[in-house]
Design an enzyme around this catalytic site. Sequence first.
Site, PDB file in Angstrom:
ATOM      1  N   CYS A  13       0.781  -1.192  -0.013  1.00 44.13           N
ATOM      2  CA  CYS A  13       0.110   0.025  -0.281  1.00 44.13           C
ATOM      3  C   CYS A  13       1.053   1.268   0.244  1.00 44.13           C
ATOM      4  O   CYS A  13       2.026   1.057   0.099  1.00 44.13           O
ATOM      5  CB  CYS A  13      -0.840  -0.117   1.180  1.00 44.13           C
ATOM      6  N   GLU A 127       0.037  -0.651  16.676  1.00 45.15           N
ATOM      7  CA  GLU A 127      -0.997   0.368  16.442  1.00 45.15           C
ATOM      8  C   GLU A 127      -1.856   0.785  17.491  1.00 45.15           C
ATOM      9  O   GLU A 127      -2.001   2.022  17.840  1.00 45.15           O
ATOM     10  CB  GLU A 127      -1.396   0.248  15.026  1.00 45.15           C
ATOM     11  N   THR A 163      -6.769   0.810  12.162  1.00 47.04           N
ATOM     12  CA  THR A 163      -6.711   0.887  10.526  1.00 47.04           C
ATOM     13  C   THR A 163      -6.964  -0.410   9.766  1.00 47.04           C
ATOM     14  O   THR A 163      -7.335  -0.196   8.450  1.00 47.04           O
ATOM     15  CB  THR A 163      -5.582   1.588  10.019  1.00 47.04           C
ATOM     16  N   ASN A 224      -3.677  -7.096   8.704  1.00 41.21           N
ATOM     17  CA  ASN A 224      -4.439  -6.834   7.353  1.00 41.21           C
ATOM     18  C   ASN A 224      -4.279  -8.301   6.497  1.00 41.21           C
ATOM     19  O   ASN A 224      -5.523  -8.584   6.038  1.00 41.21           O
ATOM     20  CB  ASN A 224      -3.809  -5.685   6.607  1.00 41.21           C
TER      21      ASN A 224
END
Length: 283
Positions: A13, A127, A163, A224
Amino acid sequence: MLRIKLAKSLGFCSGVSRAINIAENILNKEKGKIYSLGAIIHNHEEINRLRGKGLINVKSLDEVENSSYVILPSHGSPRYIIDAARKKNLKLIDVTCPYVSYVHNICKKLYTDKFTVIIIGDSHHPEVKALIDLAPGAIIIESQKDILANQFSAKKVGIISQTTQSKEKFFNIVGLILKKNHNIQEVHIFNTICLDTSHRQEEVKKLARAVDKLVVIGSRTSANTKRLLALGRRVNKKTFLVEKDNVALLSHLKGATDIGIISGASAPRWLVDRIVSKIKQQK
């Protein structure tokens, strides 16, 4: 005849790509020791490649020589880490994803405005730990079972997300929080799941329906990537995680005529290309 269907979402990303570019630039430019505190990104193969360029990965600042360069991870760092690094006169290279920094600002604003901050995410993820540091007393919700009746009643509540959560999980949990807490005075809800994460999650479900077997490329340490794997398996039980171009891991794909390929946001494109090449060689 073997058909390989590649997802549009392959390789890094933008946030991960930015972090790796910064790390490579400092490794190429500086002659002294360059450290990273933990993994810059959650992909073993890419971290091993950077080690080959001289990056020294450490778990603690105690392992870092004074006045050295230290690259902080892309998923953010708690303030006490930054304060400790400055005391050792370390040269910090902050590669925090800009979108993660944006979420930090939302979290800080909610805390400053006296909201009870609720973070939907994994409590052990770096995170989330950085977010907790910005909002002491924040409540972490990992699953629906963590939500108690009337837990947030008569309070101002601000809800944000890690996120890399799934949209489905985020909105389900938000709905249950509101259902079990009718007397909340004020609620501010921020869908802070990054756009790239959302796109990959939608794409993995479509791709899983269209193939015999699905390959998700990435590390099992990547949040993710694990969610892509879980979403793929909901639709297609023959969904497999592949971490490197290893023949043993790819043996699961024998007999398939249609194979789908998607990657987590921290899996490099060079690794994707190697794995696709290995699959083609096997056939």
